[in-house]
Design an enzyme around this catalytic site. Structure first.
Site, PDB file in Angstrom:
ATOM      1  N   LYS A 170       0.615 -40.758  13.849  1.00  0.00           N
ATOM      2  CA  LYS A 170      -0.219 -40.327  12.792  1.00  0.00           C
ATOM      3  C   LYS A 170       0.466 -40.145  11.577  1.00  0.00           C
ATOM      4  O   LYS A 170       1.642 -40.016  11.390  1.00  0.00           O
ATOM      5  CB  LYS A 170      -1.172 -39.194  13.167  1.00  0.00           C
ATOM      6  CG  LYS A 170      -0.353 -38.006  13.394  1.00  0.00           C
ATOM      7  CD  LYS A 170      -1.271 -36.795  14.148  1.00  0.00           C
ATOM      8  CE  LYS A 170      -0.493 -35.687  14.487  1.00  0.00           C
ATOM      9  NZ  LYS A 170      -1.274 -34.887  15.271  1.00  0.00           N
ATOM     10  N   TYR A 174      14.338 -25.357 -15.181  1.00  0.00           N
ATOM     11  CA  TYR A 174      13.035 -24.553 -15.602  1.00  0.00           C
ATOM     12  C   TYR A 174      13.203 -22.990 -15.362  1.00  0.00           C
ATOM     13  O   TYR A 174      13.534 -22.837 -14.123  1.00  0.00           O
ATOM     14  CB  TYR A 174      11.943 -25.282 -15.002  1.00  0.00           C
ATOM     15  CG  TYR A 174      11.208 -26.434 -15.484  1.00  0.00           C
ATOM     16  CD1 TYR A 174      10.955 -26.805 -16.830  1.00  0.00           C
ATOM     17  CD2 TYR A 174      11.219 -27.637 -14.715  1.00  0.00           C
ATOM     18  CE1 TYR A 174      10.588 -27.844 -17.304  1.00  0.00           C
ATOM     19  CE2 TYR A 174      10.676 -28.940 -15.161  1.00  0.00           C
ATOM     20  CZ  TYR A 174      10.600 -29.047 -16.574  1.00  0.00           C
ATOM     21  OH  TYR A 174      10.000 -30.225 -17.043  1.00  0.00           O
TER      22      TYR A 174
HETATM   23  C1  PLP Z   1      -0.294 -34.470  16.414  1.00  0.00           C
HETATM   24  C2  PLP Z   1      -0.915 -34.323  17.822  1.00  0.00           C
HETATM   25  C3  PLP Z   1      -0.110 -34.520  19.116  1.00  0.00           C
HETATM   26  C4  PLP Z   1       1.421 -34.656  18.736  1.00  0.00           C
HETATM   27  O1  PLP Z   1       1.900 -33.169  18.549  1.00  0.00           O
HETATM   28  P1  PLP Z   1       3.568 -33.173  18.428  1.00  0.00           P
HETATM   29  O2  PLP Z   1       3.747 -31.744  18.362  1.00  0.00           O
HETATM   30  O3  PLP Z   1       3.999 -33.666  17.166  1.00  0.00           O
HETATM   31  O4  PLP Z   1       4.061 -33.776  19.713  1.00  0.00           O
HETATM   32  C5  PLP Z   1      -0.623 -34.385  20.216  1.00  0.00           C
HETATM   33  N1  PLP Z   1      -1.946 -34.082  20.224  1.00  0.00           N
HETATM   34  C6  PLP Z   1      -2.729 -33.947  19.523  1.00  0.00           C
HETATM   35  C7  PLP Z   1      -4.082 -33.900  19.641  1.00  0.00           C
HETATM   36  C8  PLP Z   1      -2.173 -34.079  18.054  1.00  0.00           C
HETATM   37  O5  PLP Z   1      -3.013 -33.846  17.126  1.00  0.00           O
END
Ligand code: PLP
Length: 375
Positions: free
Chosen positions: A40, A265
């Site tokens: 993702k 800045y």
């Molecule tokens: C993002 C996500 C994961 C992966 O989590 P990590 O901590 O990056 O391994 C697993 N399950 C769900 C439902 C997620 O949203």
């Protein structure tokens, strides 16, 4: 047409590190547990498609995305592996997911009704994973609300019930009690379903990276590995993971300044003595957080150089050690190794008051990604 990548600033993604990490998790979970590579948010900023291909080639059995559009994009690039949309979906997203053969999560009455309606309309089967809320409190059916009605709804002919899942709130926490409790709720719910239905859906999954590393009892037959796949450890310890991402730029200007010279800045930094400064063409619009101003360090020639003054939108300034002969065009490392030293996403996150997930996912689209290919 965009011009070729001519910027000095780039993120280099080592796909063989992704594959190494996948195999590390394989060793950890054993041969009978399938690994879902979570890609993702554009593969946590690393690039969803190249990461997905590398992970599948190294033995991942599933891909996980947050929103349907991310899964559709992978399908359109020819990825045929099973893909689960982990997040909540609106009706349009459910329609897109079913049309493109993505599995969706059912986490509420509405999400189930929309899924059934859409599947019927499309004359297709909807592949679903039932998500239980065992303590995360985000999406999912509270375990206490699971009842016979749910089971009959899920036996609808338009539904193919493929998975039972939940999500851990604090698998990375040294306090183990809340995780044990979540695991117990999940096991109880699974047992309740098995008794009434005679069997369980094919896939049972609960573990993210932290739980996969720390909690073997949560592996079941599928683990959802995100951050660890990228070589960023979610919990302290030597897990043998290799960071896949190196973030580099090149010095754009070097100057010598007299004591008292102000930087940037708000003039938040003044030269203490005679100093040499180097300007680097990276800023918060690239994802180098403004909160790193006067806090983070950047590697030049294997030496740690502090960021002085405020990080601006497109540039920042570092102080060079007096003994370092750095010049325009020299490579600087914002995340990654140089010489014997290394800056991790976790280190930057500590300086910025956030977590490594936010550091890597916020490296902006303006930063070109270059890939070192794996097998
Ligand atoms: C993002 C996500 C994961 C992966 O989590 P990590 O901590 O990056 O391994 C697993 N399950 C769900 C439902 C997620 O949203």
């Amino acid at each position: 047409m965009a011009i070729a990548n001519i910027r000095s600033t780039m993120a280099i993604v080592d796909l063989s590190a992704i594959q190494h990490n996948l195999r590390r998790f394989r060793t950890l979970v054993g041969p009978h547990v399938t690994i879902m590579a979570v890609v993702k948010a554009d593969g946590y900023g690393h690039g969803a498609l190249p990461v997905a291909k590398a992970a599948l080639a190294a033995g991942a059995g599933w891909l996980g995305v947050a929103v349907a559009e991310e899964g559709v994009a992978l399908r359109e690039e020819g990825i045929r592996a099973p893909i689960l949309v982990l997040g909540p979906n609106n009706r349009n997203q459910i329609a897109a997911a079913i049309r493109h053969g993505l599995d969706v999560v059912v986490y509420s009455r509405d999400s189930l009704e929309w899924t059934v309606e859409t599947a019927q309309m499309q004359h297709r089967l909807a592949r679903i994973h039932l998500k239980l809320d065992t303590g995360m409190g985000r999406i999912g059916i509270p375990v206490g609300e699971l009842d016979q009605k749910w089971l009959s709804r899920l036996s609808h002919p338009s539904i193919e019930w493929r998975g039972l899942m939940s999500h851990m709130a604090d698998a990375d926490d040294p306090d183990e009690a809340p995780t044990r409790e979540q695991l117990k709720h999940f096991l109880d719910a699974a047992e309740w379903i098995r008794q009434r239905r005679g069997d369980l859906p094919q896939w049972l999954h609960l573990a993210n990276s932290a739980a996969t590393l720390r909690w073997p009892d949560t592996h079941f037959n599928l683990v959802r590995v995100g951050i660890g796949l990228y070589g960023v450890a979610p919990v302290p310890g030597n897990w043998g993971l290799i960071p896949a991402l190196t973030w580099q730029s090149r010095i754009a200007m070097v100057k010598s300044v007299v004591p008292g010279t102000s930087q940037g800045y708000g003039r938040t930094y003044h030269a203490i003595g005679y100093e040499r400064w180097a300007t680097v063409p990276v800023g918060y619009a690239d994802g180098y957080f403004r909160a790193l101003s006067n806090r983070a360090v950047i590697l030049v020639g294997g030496r740690r150089c502090p960021v002085v003054g405020r990080v601006s939108m497109d540039q920042l300034v570092i102080r060079l050690p007096n003994t370092l002969d750095a010049r325009i065009g020299d490579v600087v490392t914002l995340i990654g190794s140089d010489g014997g030293d290394q800056i991790t996403a976790n280190e930057l996150a500590d300086h910025a008051g956030t977590i490594a997930y936010e550091i890597v996912t916020r490296i902006g689209p303006r930063v070109p990604r270059r890939y070192l290919h794996g097998s």
